[in-house]
Each structure stands twice: as C-alpha cells, then as structure tokens.
Design an enzyme around this catalytic site. Structure first.
Site, PDB file in Angstrom:
ATOM      1  N   TYR A  24     126.288  -9.964  30.965  1.00 24.11           N
ATOM      2  CA  TYR A  24     126.929  -9.815  29.659  1.00 24.11           C
ATOM      3  C   TYR A  24     128.358 -10.390  29.735  1.00 24.11           C
ATOM      4  O   TYR A  24     129.085 -10.119  30.696  1.00 24.11           O
ATOM      5  CB  TYR A  24     126.932  -8.328  29.266  1.00 24.11           C
ATOM      6  CG  TYR A  24     127.841  -8.038  28.111  1.00 24.11           C
ATOM      7  CD1 TYR A  24     127.658  -8.670  26.878  1.00 24.11           C
ATOM      8  CD2 TYR A  24     128.897  -7.144  28.230  1.00 24.11           C
ATOM      9  CE1 TYR A  24     128.513  -8.430  25.812  1.00 24.11           C
ATOM     10  CE2 TYR A  24     129.748  -6.885  27.167  1.00 24.11           C
ATOM     11  CZ  TYR A  24     129.555  -7.542  25.966  1.00 24.11           C
ATOM     12  OH  TYR A  24     130.400  -7.300  24.920  1.00 24.11           O
TER      13      TYR A  24
ATOM     14  N   ASP B 270     122.778  -2.744  35.741  1.00 23.10           N
ATOM     15  CA  ASP B 270     122.920  -2.564  34.300  1.00 23.10           C
ATOM     16  C   ASP B 270     121.510  -2.652  33.709  1.00 23.10           C
ATOM     17  O   ASP B 270     120.909  -3.721  33.671  1.00 23.10           O
ATOM     18  CB  ASP B 270     123.837  -3.662  33.749  1.00 23.10           C
ATOM     19  CG  ASP B 270     124.078  -3.522  32.248  1.00 23.10           C
ATOM     20  OD1 ASP B 270     123.235  -2.913  31.557  1.00 23.10           O
ATOM     21  OD2 ASP B 270     125.104  -4.039  31.762  1.00 23.10           O
TER      22      ASP B 270
ATOM     23  N   LYS C  51     122.791   0.172  22.641  1.00 25.18           N
ATOM     24  CA  LYS C  51     121.645  -0.696  22.390  1.00 25.18           C
ATOM     25  C   LYS C  51     120.375   0.127  22.181  1.00 25.18           C
ATOM     26  O   LYS C  51     120.314   0.905  21.251  1.00 25.18           O
ATOM     27  CB  LYS C  51     121.540  -1.705  23.540  1.00 25.18           C
ATOM     28  CG  LYS C  51     122.888  -2.395  23.873  1.00 25.18           C
ATOM     29  CD  LYS C  51     123.354  -3.283  22.754  1.00 25.18           C
ATOM     30  CE  LYS C  51     124.796  -3.778  22.788  1.00 25.18           C
ATOM     31  NZ  LYS C  51     125.592  -3.780  23.943  1.00 25.18           N
TER      32      LYS C  51
HETATM   33  C1  LIG Z   1     123.804  -5.838  29.122  1.00 25.26           C
HETATM   34  C2  LIG Z   1     125.053  -5.246  28.548  1.00 25.26           C
HETATM   35  N1  LIG Z   1     125.822  -4.462  29.310  1.00 25.26           N
HETATM   36  C3  LIG Z   1     126.963  -3.909  28.839  1.00 25.26           C
HETATM   37  C4  LIG Z   1     127.394  -4.153  27.550  1.00 25.26           C
HETATM   38  C5  LIG Z   1     128.681  -3.537  27.068  1.00 25.26           C
HETATM   39  O1  LIG Z   1     128.383  -2.430  26.274  1.00 25.26           O
HETATM   40  P1  LIG Z   1     129.318  -1.903  25.074  1.00 25.26           P
HETATM   41  O2  LIG Z   1     129.344  -2.999  24.039  1.00 25.26           O
HETATM   42  O3  LIG Z   1     128.625  -0.647  24.633  1.00 25.26           O
HETATM   43  O4  LIG Z   1     130.672  -1.644  25.650  1.00 25.26           O
HETATM   44  C6  LIG Z   1     126.626  -4.959  26.719  1.00 25.26           C
HETATM   45  C7  LIG Z   1     127.066  -5.231  25.339  1.00 25.26           C
HETATM   46  O5  LIG Z   1     126.540  -6.076  24.653  1.00 25.26           O
HETATM   47  C8  LIG Z   1     125.421  -5.520  27.224  1.00 25.26           C
HETATM   48  O6  LIG Z   1     124.650  -6.323  26.477  1.00 25.26           O
END
Ligand SMILES: Cc1ncc(COP(=O)(O)O)c(C=O)c1O
Length: 381
Positions: A98, A167, A192
């Site tokens: 990400y 993740d 998500k």
């Molecule tokens: C795979 C992944 N990890 C972490 C995050 C970060 O999460 P947040 O937007 O809730 O801070 C995202 C956000 O799009 C993501 O797609």
C-alpha cells in the site's frame, strides 16, 4: 466454534447491566473508582474501553490470535507495530505494498535512520540476512495482486530471529490466517472488508506471542492511536457479516476476472484465483478463496484506462476498497501516487477494482459499456 459463529458472538456477551444483545457504545473517557486502586478493570478509554475490548476480542479470535489491539486507522496500527524496531535496524519489506505504508517507511522512518530493503515478491526470503529484525509482507499485494508465500518467508525470517508482520487487509481472516502460517503479527486496515461498509476508518494488530503482545499493548496506550467507541462498534458490527459478504465478493470477483481475461481491450488480469496468475498455486495453498480485488491493464494504455474510469456509472471512481459497493480507481494517480518515485512504480494503464456485492450481471454490463468506449485504435494494440 466455527468462524461464522465466533464473528457474531466472541467477546459479545449480552450486556450485564441491561441485557442488551448488542454491545453498547461506551461513550466515556473515564470510569469511577470505588476507592483508590479498586475499579471494574477500566480506568481511562485510551488504555481500554469496553466497546473496543469487544472488537479486540472478536477480531483476535477470528485471526487465531491470543491478543488483539484496535487502532484509529490501518496506518495507526502500522506506525505502532513499527515501534517494535529501532533506528539502525533493517526491515525487509516486499516491494509491492500500500502506498501509505511505503510513504511511512521511506519518508518518515528511513530519514530517522531505520533501514529498509524492498525485494521483489519472489525474492523476500533471499533478502533476509542476519541484520534483519523485521519482515513486512502484504499478500495479496496492493495493487499488483502478487501473492507471497507466508510460510516460506516466516521460516527464513525465524532462522535469523526476525519478526514477520503480514498486512492481511486484502484477504481478511475469513480467507487467510497469517499466524497459522507462521507469521508473528497480523495487521489490518479495518476500514476495508472488516468494517465492510465504507463508513469507518480503523486498524488492528494481533499476535499470539505473549511478549510481543505485552509490548504492543504498552505501545498502543503510549502512542495513543486508538479508535473511539463508535468506530469500534461499527467495525464489530461489520465482522458479523464478514463471512457472507466475502463469499459474495469472491464469487463476483471470480466471474468478473474470468470475463476480463477474455476481453480484447484488456492486456493482463491480475487475480490470484485465475490459473494464469503466477502465484496461483501459493494462493490456493494459503487462502481458502481469492478475495474481491482485481487489477487489470488496459491494452490501449493510460488514456484508454482513463476513459474506462470516466465512463463507468455503477462502479464508483474512488479510493479505498472492501465495502459492499464496487469501486474503481487508477492506483498510479490515486492510492499509490506516493510510490511514484519508488523503485516499484505501478503502471499507468493499471485499473484496480474493489468488487462489491451487487449483482454481477449489473457490474459486468457497466464494465462492458465502459470498455467499449476505450479508444478503438489503442484497443487493437
Ligand atoms: C493493504 C492496506 N494496508 C493498510 C492501509 C492503511 O489503512 P488506513 O487507510 O485505514 O489507515 C491500506 C489503505 O488503503 C491498505 O490498502
């Protein structure tokens, strides 16, 4: 008890005070002490809050973790977990993550002296050396939909005493449980699929290692990136329907990926459920199904991709993913703009789909009319 049952009941006994079947939103910052040192286990809501405890207990159970920690965002979870390493330590991070994770690592932590290596998806185990203290994986990866072999990387990391963080946002614990595959910590953007309705920002970290758990609990309270009770409650509510939503996300995505693969305006479809996916066998071994995310490359290049993004009506042009509604985006200019100067920029003709749970027929019809408008000359290339 099975996953679906735990998703609805774990950590969610009817409220002892009122019998409320649904855990109340404990909208309070502080708690009365009967006398100094005597209280019901809650002191101050940054440290612990009963609604948050219900979420942490339920989601930890779904991940097969003994301890869970909720955060105000996925990045809040990542930031807190990264406090387990120190300046001078070396983190190996798969080179397809990400964009916000890469931004945190490269623009916030690296300048403070934290070391990072960004190997390709098939080279992660080989990049782990004696200096490595932490390995950061995302699988499937965002946005290229690569799949990393969690078990193989965990074995290589543990051989040098490094921790493995996965993740698990794209897969969710319904489809993949990294701790069972050897990882030490699982993290999520609960924004998500876990929240599931595009109405909350949240994060989570879980582990079954008591000493990591003790440190994460200390860091959660010390750094303070905690979710409020209402946000905790929204994610907890989302978990109850995770299994049925994921079944539908997966079924819709499979159909759309297969359809895209045969479309003349599409040059490449990245979906781990397709036999053509380079990591299909690893995905089959570590996931129970392949999720609701698809990326595809438009044959006509960037302009043709932009046309598709402009022309869809049901698919909403928006960042984020994992909600019941279908979203479409161009990672290079949107979610992954922060990787533009990285060693792994994403192609400009790449479109990412978050396949929702609407009628697959309606979703296909909308994509079909939008792809038909992609520049014809480009389509032929
Ligand atoms: C795979 C992944 N990890 C972490 C995050 C970060 O999460 P947040 O937007 O809730 O801070 C995202 C956000 O799009 C993501 O797609």
């Amino acid at each position: 008890m099975d996953f679906e049952t735990r998703a609805i009941h774990e950590g969610q006994e009817p409220d002892p005070a009122t019998g409320s079947v649904i855990p109340p939103i404990y909208q309070t910052s502080t708690y009365i002490h009967e006398e100094v040192g005597k209280h019901k286990g809650y002191v101050y809501s940054r440290s612990a809050n009963p609604t948050r405890t219900a979420l942490e207990t339920c989601l930890a159970s779904l991940e097969g973790a003994t301890h869970g920690f909720a955060f105000a965002s996925g990045m809040g979870a990542t930031t807190t977990v990264m406090q387990l390493v120190n300046p001078g330590d070396r983190t190996v991070c798969v080179n397809d993550v990400y964009g916000g994770t890469y931004r945190l690592f490269s623009k916030v932590l690296e300048p403070k002296g934290y070391g990072f290596a960004y190997p390709g998806v098939d080279d992660v185990a080989g990049a782990i050396d004696e200096q490595t203290t932490l390995v950061w994986l995302e699988t499937p990866t965002n946005p290229m939909m690569n799949v990393v072999d969690i078990r193989a990387v965990s074995e290589a990391a543990h051989a040098v005493g490094a921790l493995v963080v996965v993740d698990n946002t794209f897969a969710t614990p319904y489809l993949q449980r990294p701790l069972e595959l050897g990882a030490d910590i699982v993290v999520h953007s609960t924004t998500k699929y876990l929240g599931g309705h595009s109405d909350v920002i949240g994060g989570f970290a879980g582990t079954s290692d008591p000493s990591i758990a003790e440190r994460l609990g200390f860091l959660q309270n010390s750094l303070g990136a905690v979710p409020g009770p209402f946000d905790s409650w929204l994610v907890l509510r989302g978990l109850k329907t995770l299994a049925v939503r994921m079944d539908r996300h997966c079924a819709n995505a499979r159909r759309i990926a297969e359809w895209l693969e045969g479309h003349p305006a599409v040059s490449l479809v990245r979906y781990p459920g397709l036999a053509s996916h380079p990591h299909h066998e690893v995905a089959r071994a570590q996931m129970s199904d392949f999720g609701g995310m698809i990326s595809f490359e438009v044959a006509g290049g960037k302009d043709a991709a932009l046309t598709v993004l402009r022309e869809t009506e049901l698919w909403l042009l928006a960042e984020s993913l994992g909600g019941v509604e279908s979203l479409i985006e161009q990672p290079a200019a949107m979610t992954h703009a922060s990787t533009a100067d990285s060693p792994f920029p994403v192609p400009e003709n790449l479109i990412r789909l978050s396949v929702g749970i609407e009628s697959a027929d309606d979703l296909l019809a909308d994509l079909e009319q939008a792809l038909a408008k992609a520049p014809a000359a480009a389509r032929a290339s």
